[in-house]
Design a protein around this motif. Structure first.
Motif, PDB file in Angstrom:
ATOM      1  N   ALA A  64      22.980   3.344-144.202  1.00 11.05           N
ATOM      2  CA  ALA A  64      22.954   1.901-143.975  1.00 11.05           C
ATOM      3  C   ALA A  64      21.944   1.561-142.884  1.00 11.05           C
ATOM      4  O   ALA A  64      21.489   2.438-142.136  1.00 11.05           O
ATOM      5  CB  ALA A  64      24.342   1.392-143.573  1.00 11.05           C
ATOM      6  N   THR A  65      21.622   0.267-142.822  1.00  9.33           N
ATOM      7  CA  THR A  65      20.728  -0.260-141.789  1.00  9.33           C
ATOM      8  C   THR A  65      21.378  -1.489-141.159  1.00  9.33           C
ATOM      9  O   THR A  65      21.991  -2.296-141.866  1.00  9.33           O
ATOM     10  CB  THR A  65      19.367  -0.680-142.379  1.00  9.33           C
ATOM     11  N   VAL A  66      21.258  -1.621-139.838  1.00  6.14           N
ATOM     12  CA  VAL A  66      21.782  -2.783-139.133  1.00  6.14           C
ATOM     13  C   VAL A  66      20.662  -3.354-138.268  1.00  6.14           C
ATOM     14  O   VAL A  66      20.109  -2.651-137.417  1.00  6.14           O
ATOM     15  CB  VAL A  66      22.998  -2.426-138.253  1.00  6.14           C
ATOM     16  N   ALA A  67      20.322  -4.624-138.494  1.00  9.69           N
ATOM     17  CA  ALA A  67      19.251  -5.278-137.748  1.00  9.69           C
ATOM     18  C   ALA A  67      19.810  -6.518-137.050  1.00  9.69           C
ATOM     19  O   ALA A  67      20.333  -7.421-137.708  1.00  9.69           O
ATOM     20  CB  ALA A  67      18.103  -5.663-138.676  1.00  9.69           C
ATOM     21  N   LEU A  68      19.708  -6.552-135.727  1.00  9.92           N
ATOM     22  CA  LEU A  68      20.248  -7.634-134.916  1.00  9.92           C
ATOM     23  C   LEU A  68      19.122  -8.570-134.480  1.00  9.92           C
ATOM     24  O   LEU A  68      18.200  -8.146-133.774  1.00  9.92           O
ATOM     25  CB  LEU A  68      20.963  -7.070-133.686  1.00  9.92           C
ATOM     26  N   SER A  69      19.175  -9.814-134.923  1.00 13.13           N
ATOM     27  CA  SER A  69      18.124 -10.797-134.613  1.00 13.13           C
ATOM     28  C   SER A  69      16.737 -10.192-134.799  1.00 13.13           C
ATOM     29  O   SER A  69      15.896 -10.228-133.889  1.00 13.13           O
ATOM     30  CB  SER A  69      18.278 -11.308-133.173  1.00 13.13           C
ATOM     31  N   SER A 110      21.347 -15.629-135.154  1.00 13.37           N
ATOM     32  CA  SER A 110      21.935 -16.890-134.719  1.00 13.37           C
ATOM     33  C   SER A 110      21.347 -18.049-135.515  1.00 13.37           C
ATOM     34  O   SER A 110      20.157 -18.048-135.845  1.00 13.37           O
ATOM     35  CB  SER A 110      21.674 -17.112-133.223  1.00 13.37           C
ATOM     36  N   GLU A 111      22.183 -19.030-135.805  1.00 19.59           N
ATOM     37  CA  GLU A 111      21.716 -20.217-136.512  1.00 19.59           C
ATOM     38  C   GLU A 111      20.834 -21.097-135.635  1.00 19.59           C
ATOM     39  O   GLU A 111      20.210 -22.037-136.135  1.00 19.59           O
ATOM     40  CB  GLU A 111      22.922 -21.013-137.024  1.00 19.59           C
ATOM     41  N   GLU A 156      14.959 -18.345-139.969  1.00 16.90           N
ATOM     42  CA  GLU A 156      14.305 -18.637-141.243  1.00 16.90           C
ATOM     43  C   GLU A 156      13.710 -17.381-141.876  1.00 16.90           C
ATOM     44  O   GLU A 156      13.906 -17.109-143.062  1.00 16.90           O
ATOM     45  CB  GLU A 156      13.224 -19.697-141.046  1.00 16.90           C
ATOM     46  N   ASN A 157      12.978 -16.603-141.088  1.00 18.09           N
ATOM     47  CA  ASN A 157      12.343 -15.414-141.643  1.00 18.09           C
ATOM     48  C   ASN A 157      13.350 -14.313-141.963  1.00 18.09           C
ATOM     49  O   ASN A 157      13.125 -13.517-142.882  1.00 18.09           O
ATOM     50  CB  ASN A 157      11.277 -14.886-140.681  1.00 18.09           C
ATOM     51  N   ALA A 158      14.448 -14.257-141.223  1.00 19.50           N
ATOM     52  CA  ALA A 158      15.497 -13.286-141.561  1.00 19.50           C
ATOM     53  C   ALA A 158      16.100 -13.623-142.915  1.00 19.50           C
ATOM     54  O   ALA A 158      16.352 -12.727-143.749  1.00 19.50           O
ATOM     55  CB  ALA A 158      16.576 -13.285-140.483  1.00 19.50           C
ATOM     56  N   LEU A 159      16.318 -14.909-143.168  1.00 22.05           N
ATOM     57  CA  LEU A 159      16.851 -15.324-144.465  1.00 22.05           C
ATOM     58  C   LEU A 159      15.846 -15.068-145.586  1.00 22.05           C
ATOM     59  O   LEU A 159      16.221 -14.672-146.694  1.00 22.05           O
ATOM     60  CB  LEU A 159      17.228 -16.808-144.416  1.00 22.05           C
ATOM     61  N   VAL A 177      23.579 -10.983-144.830  1.00 23.98           N
ATOM     62  CA  VAL A 177      23.218 -11.715-143.617  1.00 23.98           C
ATOM     63  C   VAL A 177      24.464 -12.420-143.097  1.00 23.98           C
ATOM     64  O   VAL A 177      25.148 -13.111-143.849  1.00 23.98           O
ATOM     65  CB  VAL A 177      22.108 -12.752-143.878  1.00 23.98           C
ATOM     66  N   GLN A 178      24.747 -12.217-141.829  1.00 25.54           N
ATOM     67  CA  GLN A 178      25.846 -12.927-141.177  1.00 25.54           C
ATOM     68  C   GLN A 178      25.262 -13.733-140.031  1.00 25.54           C
ATOM     69  O   GLN A 178      24.546 -13.185-139.185  1.00 25.54           O
ATOM     70  CB  GLN A 178      26.896 -11.951-140.655  1.00 25.54           C
ATOM     71  N   THR A 179      25.529 -15.016-140.012  1.00 30.47           N
ATOM     72  CA  THR A 179      24.997 -15.883-138.965  1.00 30.47           C
ATOM     73  C   THR A 179      26.111 -16.350-138.039  1.00 30.47           C
ATOM     74  O   THR A 179      27.273 -16.418-138.417  1.00 30.47           O
ATOM     75  CB  THR A 179      24.296 -17.114-139.568  1.00 30.47           C
ATOM     76  N   TRP A 180      25.711 -16.658-136.812  1.00 32.16           N
ATOM     77  CA  TRP A 180      26.619 -17.218-135.809  1.00 32.16           C
ATOM     78  C   TRP A 180      25.995 -18.499-135.258  1.00 32.16           C
ATOM     79  O   TRP A 180      24.785 -18.523-134.975  1.00 32.16           O
ATOM     80  CB  TRP A 180      26.837 -16.233-134.661  1.00 32.16           C
ATOM     81  N   PRO A 181      26.783 -19.554-135.063  1.00 29.69           N
ATOM     82  CA  PRO A 181      26.218 -20.790-134.500  1.00 29.69           C
ATOM     83  C   PRO A 181      26.059 -20.709-132.987  1.00 29.69           C
ATOM     84  O   PRO A 181      26.859 -20.076-132.295  1.00 29.69           O
ATOM     85  CB  PRO A 181      27.262 -21.853-134.887  1.00 29.69           C
ATOM     86  N   ASP A 182      24.993 -21.340-132.499  1.00 32.46           N
ATOM     87  CA  ASP A 182      24.813 -21.573-131.062  1.00 32.46           C
ATOM     88  C   ASP A 182      24.800 -20.302-130.225  1.00 32.46           C
ATOM     89  O   ASP A 182      25.264 -20.311-129.079  1.00 32.46           O
ATOM     90  CB  ASP A 182      25.917 -22.508-130.531  1.00 32.46           C
TER      91      ASP A 182
END
Length: 355
Positions: free
Chosen positions: A217-222, A294-295, A301-304, A319-324
């Protein structure tokens, strides 16, 4: 031109000063360090978030008045200070001189055959295994895996490509070497944040092309997935990204052709090259990949776009996003509840991959 090249090359890095300084402040306050008053118990969600945002805003001038290598040194010192006074559950172990540079982060229940290659962020000019121990310690405890944080070569004293070569060599090495010496890996994950997330996404494509054993697996944070700096003033989230927004607004004043060539001079690689912009590469046949973003940040945008293109090519990308949240909010564990939520989500993802 060279001055602009430095500015473009460090557009992430200068703002990472603010993030790390805020993290150090909050961590020390939470644990009663320094001259700050100890905060009883865990900070409430809204309070912690607001303090992070205010500190990030207030530290944008951390490197003001410094230039060239003095500025880079200040950035690196700030980032490394993140681990000062940090209470780690894991053992830090350094490999032998003939091994890749880096450190093993080994939680008490970590199994030698379970391995994570972690690639730190810092705009490719700063950061180190030490600066990201909050993340690597948490990952080792979470996954019962031994985390190898690679100490890849940084710019400007090295080429951008040198850092990529170091990550590739480290991956080959951990397939056959654990913290106790030579032994094959049972379970392998490639992970990274921000600039290191870009290296991680580029690495898995290279692994595929080389026909090597792929990671589970791969995990990429921001992660940074696209290095193109065109139309900066029109980027979504430029006003809500308290980390990257202010500097991007300054970069937007530079004529696009000049900014393009300044980036090429600084990084010595074309921004269109998939090595620097994983979004522009072939994204088929990749391992299961999880992206956190983060949203509110400009990299959303580019992650999506990366996830959409990879899915269209048949790869499994979540993709999992978090607000603020600020850029790479995972560094604030256990202070921010959202950071802990993010690590719990990583654990759930990896459990599904192994099932």
């Amino acid at each position: 031109m060279l001055g602009i090249a430095w500015f473009a090359m460090m557009w992430f890095g200068l703002l990472m000063v603010a993030l790390i300084a805020a993290a150090v402040y909050l961590w020390r306050r939470h644990h009663g360090g320094g001259n700050d008053t100890e905060v009883p118990g865990r900070l409430q969600q809204g309070e912690a978030r607001q303090q992070v945002v205010e500190m990030v805003k207030g530290m944008h001038t951390a490197a003001e008045g410094l230039h060239g290598r003095a500025r880079v040194k200040a950035l690196r010192n700030y980032m490394d200070s993140m681990s000062d006074g940090l209470e780690l559950a894991s053992e830090i172990r350094f490999p032998g001189s003939s091994s890749p540079k880096g450190e093993w982060v080994i939680a008490p229940e970590a199994q030698p055959g379970r391995r994570i290659l972690y690639i730190h962020g810092g705009s490719w000019v700063a950061g180190s295994p030490k600066s990201h121990r909050a993340i690597t310690d948490r990952l080792s405890r979470l996954t019962h895996a031994c985390v190898f944080a690679v100490d890849y070569r940084l710019m400007p004293e090295n080429r951008y490509l040198d850092g990529i070569i170091d990550c590739r060599q480290a991956y080959r090495w951990i397939l056959d070497n654990g913290p106790d010496g030579g032994a094959p890996a049972d379970f392998v994950v490639v992970a990274g944040d921000s600039a290191g997330g870009s290296h991680a996404l580029g690495l898995i494509a290279w692994i595929r092309d080389q026909g090597l054993q792929p990671p589970n697996a791969t995990v990429a944070l921001s992660p940074s997935t696209e290095l193109m700096l065109t139309s900066l003033s029109k980027r979504a989230n430029i006003k809500t990204d308290v980390m990257l927004g202010p500097t991007v607004r300054k970069l937007a004043r530079i004529p696009t052709p000049l900014l393009w060539w300044a980036t090429v001079l600084g990084m010595r690689v074309l921004p269109t090259n998939p090595i620097a912009s994983p979004l522009r590469g072939k994204l088929n046949d990749l391992p299961p990949t999880l992206i956190h973003v983060s949203e509110s940040e400009m990299l959303l945008e580019n992650a999506l776009r990366y996830a959409e293109k990879a899915r269209a090519a048949g790869s499994l990308v979540e993709v999992q996003t978090w607000p603020d949240m600020v850029h790479v909010w995972h560094l604030f564990t256990p202070l921010l509840p959202e950071a802990e939520e993010a690590f719990e989500h990583i654990g759930e993802f990896l459990s599904r991959v192994e099932a």
